[in-house]
Design an enzyme around this catalytic site. Sequence first.
Site, PDB file in Angstrom:
ATOM      1  N   TYR A 146      29.967 -12.863  51.278  1.00 45.30           N
ATOM      2  CA  TYR A 146      29.994 -12.255  53.126  1.00 45.30           C
ATOM      3  C   TYR A 146      29.956 -12.588  53.669  1.00 45.30           C
ATOM      4  O   TYR A 146      30.972 -12.650  54.585  1.00 45.30           O
ATOM      5  CB  TYR A 146      28.914 -10.715  52.530  1.00 45.30           C
ATOM      6  N   LYS A 195      22.330 -16.421  38.849  1.00 46.90           N
ATOM      7  CA  LYS A 195      23.034 -16.901  38.076  1.00 46.90           C
ATOM      8  C   LYS A 195      23.063 -18.427  38.314  1.00 46.90           C
ATOM      9  O   LYS A 195      23.905 -19.873  37.960  1.00 46.90           O
ATOM     10  CB  LYS A 195      24.781 -16.448  38.059  1.00 46.90           C
ATOM     11  N   ASP A 227      24.442 -11.506  35.055  1.00 46.63           N
ATOM     12  CA  ASP A 227      24.844 -10.072  33.469  1.00 46.63           C
ATOM     13  C   ASP A 227      23.507  -9.930  32.930  1.00 46.63           C
ATOM     14  O   ASP A 227      23.708  -8.690  32.527  1.00 46.63           O
ATOM     15  CB  ASP A 227      25.514 -11.110  32.929  1.00 46.63           C
ATOM     16  N   ASP A 251      25.062  -6.028  45.894  1.00 46.96           N
ATOM     17  CA  ASP A 251      26.043  -4.865  46.152  1.00 46.96           C
ATOM     18  C   ASP A 251      26.110  -4.160  44.123  1.00 46.96           C
ATOM     19  O   ASP A 251      26.233  -2.717  44.615  1.00 46.96           O
ATOM     20  CB  ASP A 251      26.926  -5.685  46.780  1.00 46.96           C
ATOM     21  N   ASP A 255      24.300  -0.225  43.518  1.00 46.43           N
ATOM     22  CA  ASP A 255      25.676   0.798  42.816  1.00 46.43           C
ATOM     23  C   ASP A 255      25.150   0.970  41.619  1.00 46.43           C
ATOM     24  O   ASP A 255      25.132   2.127  40.683  1.00 46.43           O
ATOM     25  CB  ASP A 255      27.148   0.308  42.039  1.00 46.43           C
TER      26      ASP A 255
HETATM   27  C1  IPM Z   1      26.893  -1.632  50.711  1.00 45.02           C
HETATM   28  C2  IPM Z   1      28.767  -1.307  50.366  1.00 45.02           C
HETATM   29  C3  IPM Z   1      29.496  -2.814  52.086  1.00 45.02           C
HETATM   30  C4  IPM Z   1      29.263  -4.033  51.489  1.00 45.02           C
HETATM   31  C5  IPM Z   1      30.825  -2.575  52.225  1.00 45.02           C
HETATM   32  C6  IPM Z   1      30.927  -0.676  52.667  1.00 45.02           C
HETATM   33  C7  IPM Z   1      30.871  -3.718  52.929  1.00 45.02           C
HETATM   34  O1  IPM Z   1      29.426  -1.695  49.585  1.00 45.02           O
HETATM   35  O2  IPM Z   1      26.976  -1.958  51.669  1.00 45.02           O
HETATM   36  O3  IPM Z   1      26.607  -1.351  49.841  1.00 45.02           O
HETATM   37  O4  IPM Z   1      29.434  -4.300  50.385  1.00 45.02           O
HETATM   38  O5  IPM Z   1      27.697  -4.202  51.544  1.00 45.02           O
HETATM   39 MG    MG Z   2      28.057  -1.685  48.039  1.00 47.39          MG
END
Ligand code: IPM
Ligand code: MG
Length: 362
Positions: A146, A195, A227, A251, A255
């Site tokens: 990032y 990884k 993975d 990240d 999710d």
């Molecule tokens: C998160 C989001 C952010 C990230 C984006 C919006 C830049 O996906 O907070 O997980 O990737 O960190």
């Molecule tokens: Mg995210």
Amino acid sequence: MNYHIAVIPGDGIGPEIVREACKVMDRAGQVFGHQFTYTEVLMGGCSIDAHGVPLTEEALETARKSDSVLLGAVGGNVGNSRWYDVAPNLRPEAGLLAMRKGLNLFANIRPAYLYPELADACPLKREVAGDGFDMVIMRELTGGLYFGKRHTEEVDGVLTAVDTLTYNENEIRRIAVKAFDTAMKRRKKVISVDKANVLDSSRLWRKVVEEVAKDYPEVSLSHMLVDNCAMQLVMNPGQFDVILTENMFGDILSDEASMITGSIGMLSSASMNEGKFGLYEPSHGSAPDIAGKDLANPIATILSSAMMLRYSFDLEKEADAVENAVKQVLAEGYRTADIMVGDGLKEVGCTQMGTLIADRIR
Ligand code: IPM
Ligand code: MG
């Protein structure tokens, strides 16, 4: 006590969910005798519209001077909005990254647990979900891909893009310490995800994490390749207590972890500096498609405000009261559209969900 909170409603559903979180905090303040003062800060697309940049120096300063920051969500539809027709460092998300870096918020804490009431909304088979799961993802937030150097250039007539993944041992050590400290208050198990079969940064990660582990003899540490971790999350989520990982892996995995809880609309997060200062936001995005329709689920933001009460202000019983109010409302059968799975449920909008939760704080 009086607490000064910088509030960043942001874009899309951000303003509606933040409004409900403030409603709930105000109620907690009333019941327990605290005052929360909010200063609104622009960040993301709304800041681009007002100032031409996703985060101004003044906005960052307001956040820095506050006791903590509450954020809704930033951004719009990528590729389908005027906010994305500009250089990457001027897009809405760049504001969030600048805020994380500018306030040194290197530790992103994302809890994922399955509420028994939402078991029907969990996309995993019953036998896989088992007795549920309760994990925390400790994601490094100010390093890695990032924030590495990047550029796009033509090399021998071929367009070539470069992103770099850099970590130094100090960055790894401080996030590892946060993970082990967190594990000590939980089931004392850290799984560090990397990884290391491919990346140098992961091999350094492993080495430093093992050094830190020596200071925590009570905590069991194991390593998992990313993975494999993605697979294990949907095969045996109950095995995880604290997952420690770098920025990009965190990240993606967060999710995935949030989705198996039934809805990404339930997951809170805290991004902390070395001390008690933090930015609290739902794990989900700005959902522009449902913005302004009173359809959003405010629970992730409300639970984020509970994390603020606990981590930044040490208000344990107040945080418990907010979390219990959420559980109670779910137990009473109230659901926003995203978690309307099962029989005998009552569908409510964002505003009513906030009111129901606030009313149950005592
Ligand atoms: C998160 C989001 C952010 C990230 C984006 C919006 C830049 O996906 O907070 O997980 O990737 O960190
Ligand atoms: Mg995210």
